[in-house]
Motif scaffolding. Structure first.
Motif, PDB file in Angstrom:
ATOM      1  N   THR A  45       0.801  -1.228   0.000  1.00  0.00           N
ATOM      2  CA  THR A  45       0.000   0.000   0.000  1.00  0.00           C
ATOM      3  C   THR A  45       0.836   1.281   0.000  1.00  0.00           C
ATOM      4  O   THR A  45       0.445   2.280  -0.599  1.00  0.00           O
ATOM      5  N   GLU A  46       1.986   1.257   0.666  1.00  0.00           N
ATOM      6  CA  GLU A  46       2.788   2.477   0.811  1.00  0.00           C
ATOM      7  C   GLU A  46       4.072   2.457  -0.022  1.00  0.00           C
ATOM      8  O   GLU A  46       4.657   3.509  -0.281  1.00  0.00           O
ATOM      9  N   ALA A  47       4.536   1.271  -0.422  1.00  0.00           N
ATOM     10  CA  ALA A  47       5.751   1.112  -1.233  1.00  0.00           C
ATOM     11  C   ALA A  47       6.935   1.915  -0.691  1.00  0.00           C
ATOM     12  O   ALA A  47       7.502   2.746  -1.392  1.00  0.00           O
ATOM     13  N   PRO A  48       7.329   1.699   0.572  1.00  0.00           N
ATOM     14  CA  PRO A  48       8.470   2.439   1.125  1.00  0.00           C
ATOM     15  C   PRO A  48       9.768   2.093   0.396  1.00  0.00           C
ATOM     16  O   PRO A  48       9.934   0.964  -0.080  1.00  0.00           O
ATOM     17  N   ASP A  49      10.672   3.065   0.321  1.00  0.00           N
ATOM     18  CA  ASP A  49      11.949   2.833  -0.356  1.00  0.00           C
ATOM     19  C   ASP A  49      12.942   2.100   0.538  1.00  0.00           C
ATOM     20  O   ASP A  49      13.816   1.384   0.042  1.00  0.00           O
ATOM     21  N   VAL A  50      12.829   2.307   1.860  1.00  0.00           N
ATOM     22  CA  VAL A  50      13.773   1.703   2.811  1.00  0.00           C
ATOM     23  C   VAL A  50      12.994   0.993   3.921  1.00  0.00           C
ATOM     24  O   VAL A  50      11.980   1.507   4.404  1.00  0.00           O
ATOM     25  N   VAL A  51      13.491  -0.172   4.331  1.00  0.00           N
ATOM     26  CA  VAL A  51      12.868  -0.965   5.395  1.00  0.00           C
ATOM     27  C   VAL A  51      13.957  -1.391   6.371  1.00  0.00           C
ATOM     28  O   VAL A  51      15.031  -1.842   5.953  1.00  0.00           O
ATOM     29  N   THR A  52      13.699  -1.223   7.667  1.00  0.00           N
ATOM     30  CA  THR A  52      14.548  -1.862   8.677  1.00  0.00           C
ATOM     31  C   THR A  52      13.781  -3.093   9.172  1.00  0.00           C
ATOM     32  O   THR A  52      12.614  -2.989   9.552  1.00  0.00           O
ATOM     33  N   LEU A  53      14.442  -4.238   9.155  1.00  0.00           N
ATOM     34  CA  LEU A  53      13.752  -5.504   9.407  1.00  0.00           C
ATOM     35  C   LEU A  53      14.443  -6.291  10.506  1.00  0.00           C
ATOM     36  O   LEU A  53      15.600  -6.689  10.367  1.00  0.00           O
ATOM     37  N   ASP A  54      13.736  -6.522  11.604  1.00  0.00           N
ATOM     38  CA  ASP A  54      14.213  -7.408  12.665  1.00  0.00           C
ATOM     39  C   ASP A  54      13.935  -8.847  12.233  1.00  0.00           C
ATOM     40  O   ASP A  54      12.803  -9.189  11.869  1.00  0.00           O
ATOM     41  N   LEU A  55      14.948  -9.688  12.245  1.00  0.00           N
ATOM     42  CA  LEU A  55      14.766 -11.067  11.797  1.00  0.00           C
ATOM     43  C   LEU A  55      13.940 -11.894  12.772  1.00  0.00           C
ATOM     44  O   LEU A  55      13.306 -12.886  12.388  1.00  0.00           O
ATOM     45  N   GLY A  56      13.935 -11.501  14.056  1.00  0.00           N
ATOM     46  CA  GLY A  56      13.213 -12.285  15.061  1.00  0.00           C
ATOM     47  C   GLY A  56      11.761 -11.872  15.181  1.00  0.00           C
ATOM     48  O   GLY A  56      11.363 -11.183  16.119  1.00  0.00           O
ATOM     49  N   LEU A  57      10.950 -12.282  14.214  1.00  0.00           N
ATOM     50  CA  LEU A  57       9.532 -11.907  14.192  1.00  0.00           C
ATOM     51  C   LEU A  57       8.656 -13.071  14.632  1.00  0.00           C
ATOM     52  O   LEU A  57       9.023 -14.239  14.435  1.00  0.00           O
ATOM     53  N   PRO A  58       7.487 -12.766  15.212  1.00  0.00           N
ATOM     54  CA  PRO A  58       6.566 -13.845  15.552  1.00  0.00           C
ATOM     55  C   PRO A  58       6.040 -14.505  14.268  1.00  0.00           C
ATOM     56  O   PRO A  58       5.917 -13.835  13.244  1.00  0.00           O
ATOM     57  N   PRO A  59       5.804 -15.798  14.308  1.00  0.00           N
ATOM     58  CA  PRO A  59       5.787 -16.708  15.464  1.00  0.00           C
ATOM     59  C   PRO A  59       7.146 -17.334  15.780  1.00  0.00           C
ATOM     60  O   PRO A  59       7.192 -18.350  16.480  1.00  0.00           O
ATOM     61  N   ASP A  60       8.227 -16.758  15.292  1.00  0.00           N
ATOM     62  CA  ASP A  60       9.564 -17.314  15.558  1.00  0.00           C
ATOM     63  C   ASP A  60      10.471 -16.214  16.114  1.00  0.00           C
ATOM     64  O   ASP A  60      11.520 -15.901  15.540  1.00  0.00           O
ATOM     65  N   PRO A  61      10.075 -15.568  17.259  1.00  0.00           N
ATOM     66  CA  PRO A  61      10.839 -14.415  17.760  1.00  0.00           C
ATOM     67  C   PRO A  61      12.245 -14.762  18.217  1.00  0.00           C
ATOM     68  O   PRO A  61      13.107 -13.871  18.307  1.00  0.00           O
ATOM     69  N   ASP A  62      12.515 -16.026  18.526  1.00  0.00           N
ATOM     70  CA  ASP A  62      13.846 -16.420  18.977  1.00  0.00           C
ATOM     71  C   ASP A  62      14.713 -16.970  17.831  1.00  0.00           C
ATOM     72  O   ASP A  62      15.849 -17.391  18.052  1.00  0.00           O
ATOM     73  N   GLY A  63      14.178 -16.985  16.622  1.00  0.00           N
ATOM     74  CA  GLY A  63      14.924 -17.481  15.465  1.00  0.00           C
ATOM     75  C   GLY A  63      14.939 -16.441  14.357  1.00  0.00           C
ATOM     76  O   GLY A  63      14.693 -15.256  14.585  1.00  0.00           O
ATOM     77  N   THR A  64      15.235 -16.893  13.148  1.00  0.00           N
ATOM     78  CA  THR A  64      15.332 -15.963  12.019  1.00  0.00           C
ATOM     79  C   THR A  64      14.487 -16.403  10.824  1.00  0.00           C
ATOM     80  O   THR A  64      14.464 -15.725   9.805  1.00  0.00           O
ATOM     81  N   THR A  65      13.787 -17.511  10.959  1.00  0.00           N
ATOM     82  CA  THR A  65      13.043 -18.064   9.821  1.00  0.00           C
ATOM     83  C   THR A  65      12.017 -17.087   9.276  1.00  0.00           C
ATOM     84  O   THR A  65      11.940 -16.838   8.067  1.00  0.00           O
ATOM     85  N   GLU A  66      11.214 -16.511  10.191  1.00  0.00           N
ATOM     86  CA  GLU A  66      10.160 -15.597   9.759  1.00  0.00           C
ATOM     87  C   GLU A  66      10.751 -14.310   9.171  1.00  0.00           C
ATOM     88  O   GLU A  66      10.222 -13.750   8.213  1.00  0.00           O
ATOM     89  N   GLY A  67      11.851 -13.853   9.746  1.00  0.00           N
ATOM     90  CA  GLY A  67      12.487 -12.641   9.236  1.00  0.00           C
ATOM     91  C   GLY A  67      12.996 -12.808   7.814  1.00  0.00           C
ATOM     92  O   GLY A  67      12.794 -11.941   6.956  1.00  0.00           O
ATOM     93  N   PHE A  68      13.650 -13.951   7.558  1.00  0.00           N
ATOM     94  CA  PHE A  68      14.167 -14.190   6.210  1.00  0.00           C
ATOM     95  C   PHE A  68      13.030 -14.398   5.213  1.00  0.00           C
ATOM     96  O   PHE A  68      13.132 -14.004   4.047  1.00  0.00           O
ATOM     97  N   ALA A  69      11.945 -14.979   5.652  1.00  0.00           N
ATOM     98  CA  ALA A  69      10.781 -15.135   4.780  1.00  0.00           C
ATOM     99  C   ALA A  69      10.201 -13.764   4.426  1.00  0.00           C
ATOM    100  O   ALA A  69       9.775 -13.525   3.291  1.00  0.00           O
TER     101      ALA A  69
END
Length: 454
Positions: A45-69
């Protein structure tokens, strides 16, 4: 009024960090997402040019699977997004995976707001350069505008382009002065394309590449039997440029006897072929170029003063690549797009250390050196991103700068930072001062002190 600030998306599930980051970036429109679903909605909807992304996202806050996805999905939807990945999980391995996955940069937690802010600012700058590069590349090659051929966003080079556009429609003789590799022939061709002669031939000759004994024949042509080997009548470059533009590259290398004959042509607009007697009228516009100091050559008696004034009705000095603020990265992206598909299709971009090295290098060989380094780097790259090592550069290298004392070092650093800030701000002094962390009056004082133009 519409908010025209650049859009920044922060993907972070920690509510405390969300609040801290939301208010840290006044220069951007900030959007906050707590999970992949929200992040992708903002991308659409907003098409931002820059994103800061934490890899530890729910439902995998202690890992990186969801972040890389999330990273993969963002780049699939909007490939030009600059994603800055942050993580405290297995930092080295995560960093390598993130960069190979197309992330712009990696930041290891805990977060330092100021340091992350600099990375975000640079990401917006690089995105703007890439967008400008894409705009220029998409223009038709011949559109009667010098910028149809020239890839630049630097004020120093745009000034040259505007000057060429203004003189293009006249018949005035133009002399281009610049170091080797600065693009003199490209600019000469652009001048021809923007002129009223663009439907007629553009004929170029490198006067330094032809032996003195052959140069006269190459320029003026020869009649059959004029010398041994002249088995037929051959028109010269001047005659071939009838109605169009003749580009004399490295004009300072023309020997004195031929300078006399060239001067006669410029005065009378007629030539005689070698071995011929009949005058041939030629209507052509003369554009010449040299890297030599012709005024010094005139004083030494190796270049005719009267010829100089005939050739140099207007003189245009071309800046070196080092003097073109931000253009090294812009041109590198252009060459990558141009060459990677044939040389190494797996290469998709430039690694952060390559961007830093490109920005810092002095480029003694100018654009030609950059083009050659990019070709080599594309061939040698093992991953998706060209690195500083592929370019055979070290991040932060700066050849050709001899730091004699601290005052000299400070001035060099000040000038470089000011040029980049003004380029990044598109000439807006207030924005440039903010980027530099100084007041507008202080920036004006520095511009005056260093005799720089805004």
């Amino acid at each position: 009024m519409a908010d025209m600030r650049p859009k920044l998306l922060i993907v972070e599930d920690d509510s405390g960090l969300q609040r801290q980051l939301r208010w840290a970036y006044d220069d951007y429109r900030v959007f906050i997402a707590g999970d992949r679903e929200e992040a992708i909605e903002f991308i659409r909807t907003e098409a931002p040019d820059v994103v800061t992304l934490d890899l530890g996202l729910p439902p995998d806050p202690d890992g990186t699977t969801e972040g890389f996805a999330t990273l993969a999905e963002i780049l699939q939807i909007k490939p030009d997004t600059k994603v800055i990945v942050a993580s405290g999980h297995g930092a080295r391995e995560s960093a390598l995976n993130a960069i190979s996955g197309g992330a712009y940069d990696f930041y290891q937690k805990p977060i330092d707001i100021d340091e992350l802010g600099l990375i975000v600012s640079r990401a917006f700058h690089v995105h703007a350069l890439e967008r400008e590069n894409a705009r220029l590349v998409e223009q038709p090659a011949l559109d009667n505008r010098i910028l149809g051929r020239l890839i630049t966003a630097a004020p120093e080079m745009l000034k040259v382009a505007r000057t060429i556009e203004r003189v293009a429609t006249t018949n005035i003789s133009v002399m281009l002065l610049g170091a080797s590799g600065t693009g003199k022939e490209l600019l000469a061709h652009g001048l021809h394309d923007a002129s009223n002669r663009n439907a007629q031939p553009f004929v170029a000759i490198n006067c330094a590449a032809i032996p003195d004994t052959l140069l006269e024949s190459e320029l003026f042509g020869h009649e059959k039997g004029a010398f041994t080997g002249a088995v037929k009548t051959t028109p010269g470059k001047i005659e071939m440029a009838q109605g169009g533009t003749l580009f004399l590259d490295e004009v300072g290398d023309i020997p004195l006897p031929i300078q006399v004959k060239l001067l006669r042509f410029l005065q009378e607009r007629v030539i005689e072929r070698v071995g011929g007697r009949d005058p041939i009228a030629v209507d052509t516009r003369i554009v010449c170029a040299t890297h030599q100091n012709l005024e010094t050559m005139i004083a030494a008696g190796t270049f005719r003063e009267d010829l100089y004034y005939r050739l140099a009705e207007i003189v245009i000095a071309i800046p070196t690549l080092k003097e073109r603020s931000g253009d090294a990265v812009l041109l590198a992206k252009h060459f990558l797009t141009r060459f990677a598909k044939d040389m190494n299709p797996s290469v998709k971009g430039l690694a952060p250390d390559a961007l830093a090295a490109l920005d810092a290098w002095a480029w003694p060989g100018n654009v030609r050196e950059l083009e050659n380094r990019m070709k080599r780097a594309i061939i040698m790259a093992d991953g998706k991103l060209v690195t500083a090592a592929d370019l055979d550069l070290l991040p932060g290298d700066d050849e050709g700068v001899e730091l004699i004392n601290l005052r000299a070092a400070r001035e060099i650093a000040d000038r470089r930072a000011i040029r980049r800030a003004i380029a990044r701000s598109e000439g807006n002094i207030s924005s440039a001062a903010k980027l530099l962390g100084i007041s507008r009056p202080t920036l004006y004082d520095l511009l005056k002190q260093y005799e720089m133009q805004a």
